[in-house]
Design a protein around this motif. Structure first.
Motif, short mmCIF file in Angstrom:
data_model
loop_
_atom_site.label_atom_id
_atom_site.label_comp_id
_atom_site.label_asym_id
_atom_site.label_seq_id
_atom_site.Cartn_x
_atom_site.Cartn_y
_atom_site.Cartn_z
N ILE A 53 -2.37 5.68 1.08
CA ILE A 53 -1.69 6.91 1.49
C ILE A 53 -1.23 7.69 0.26
N SER A 57 -2.97 11.28 -0.98
CA SER A 57 -2.18 12.51 -1.07
C SER A 57 -2.22 13.11 -2.47
N SER A 148 0.04 11.10 4.88
CA SER A 148 -0.40 11.40 3.51
C SER A 148 -0.38 12.90 3.24
#
Length: 307
Positions: A53, A57, A148
């Protein structure tokens, strides 16, 4: 002497009973592909993929402006340019800056915090429908995607906050211990944003056209959230407002997080401008959206990427 040929009777193939297949699958440790796990197991799987995650991101944030010559500078320039436009239209032409101390820090804080919510919800709406290739190719908790995207917007906000600190200092706002309150405000706002993003991700996965409607919904929400104007100051000039209108505007979750951040960073923004029990309201919105949105998204886990 004749030879009689006897044709063997046809054999009937009986399909194994469903119970037999279930027992066979259970005996060999097989499970339905894509089946929704229990809520506790789902949380465990999501935590196990926390590094994915975070990396996802960060990669999305880095790639967002990779084709622009100014690169990551646009992370700060975009909200600043929006603030400049709002200052000219609302502050100068419409006069909303009158009676509002430190109007430019007031406005820039509102724009930055609102942009965090707006961008998180818009990205969440397309989290599933815009990443069907990834959803269909890999097995992972689908909630990782809207979370995310919210984390990506939080990282972008932190870049903007660095510029906000410079603006505050340039306009004579002193550094104070209350600035530390910005941390719990961001935690609560991130929880709220992630919850709403998961709600919209499920809705957008079923009806992708919602993504076309959301800019109009969010623009309307922005205008009633006190981004460019002071809810408290405007209410004082409109004594004819219905008794319920001011509490409703102040309890609006976007306005709550914006005004809490203003209270934390701007010394001329006083506690009297906040609604009663504001921290309870902020926590309540975060828990309602965060927990409720997570469970709502989890209940449709089996349907994402299918059909």
């Amino acid at each position: 002497m004749s030879q009689v040929l006897h044709t063997p009777p046809p054999t009937t193939v009986t399909a194994p009973a469903e119970d037999d297949l279930s027992a066979l699958a259970a005996r060999h440790g097989l499970a339905v592909s894509g089946a929704r796990p229990s809520l506790r197991e789902y949380v465990r799987q999501l935590w196990a993929r926390r590094h994915f995650i975070s990396a996802f991101s960060t990669a999305k944030l880095t790639a967002q402006y990779s084709q622009a010559k100014l690169g990551q500078v646009w992370q700060v320039m975009n909200p600043l340019l929006n603030a400049a436009v709002y200052f000219f239209i609302f502050g100068v032409l419409l006069g909303t800056k009158k009676g509002v101390p430190d109007y430019i820090p007031f406005l820039v804080t509102g724009v930055f915090i609102w942009t965090f919510t707006q961008s998180s919800i818009m990205a969440g709406t397309r989290a599933i429908s815009g990443n069907l290739g990834l959803v269909r190719a890999l097995h992972f908790p689908r909630a990782a995607l809207p979370i995310s995207f919210c984390l990506q917007q939080l990282q972008q906000l932190l870049f903007s906050m660095a510029a906000l600190v410079v603006i505050l200092l340039c306009f004579g706002v002193p550094v104070s211990a209350s600035w530390l309150l910005a941390v719990p405000v961001l935690v609560l706002q991130f929880t709220f944003n992630a919850g709403v993003s998961m709600i919209m991700a499920r809705a957008g996965a079923k009806t992708p056209d919602i993504a076309q409607l959301m800019p109009f919904v969010l623009r309307t929400w922005m205008y009633v959230s006190g981004v460019m104007w002071s809810i408290d100051h405007l209410a004082k000039g409109h004594s004819d407002w219905p008794s319920w209108l001011l509490p409703a505007l102040q309890a609006n979750p976007a306005a709550v997080y914006i005004d809490l951040m203003r209270f934390a960073l701007i010394d001329s923004f006083h506690a009297s401008q906040l609604p009663p029990h504001v921290w309870l309201i902020a926590t309540g919105w975060a828990l309602l959206a965060g927990v409720g949105g997570f469970i709502y998204f989890w209940k449709a886990e089996e349907t994402y990427g299918r059909g």
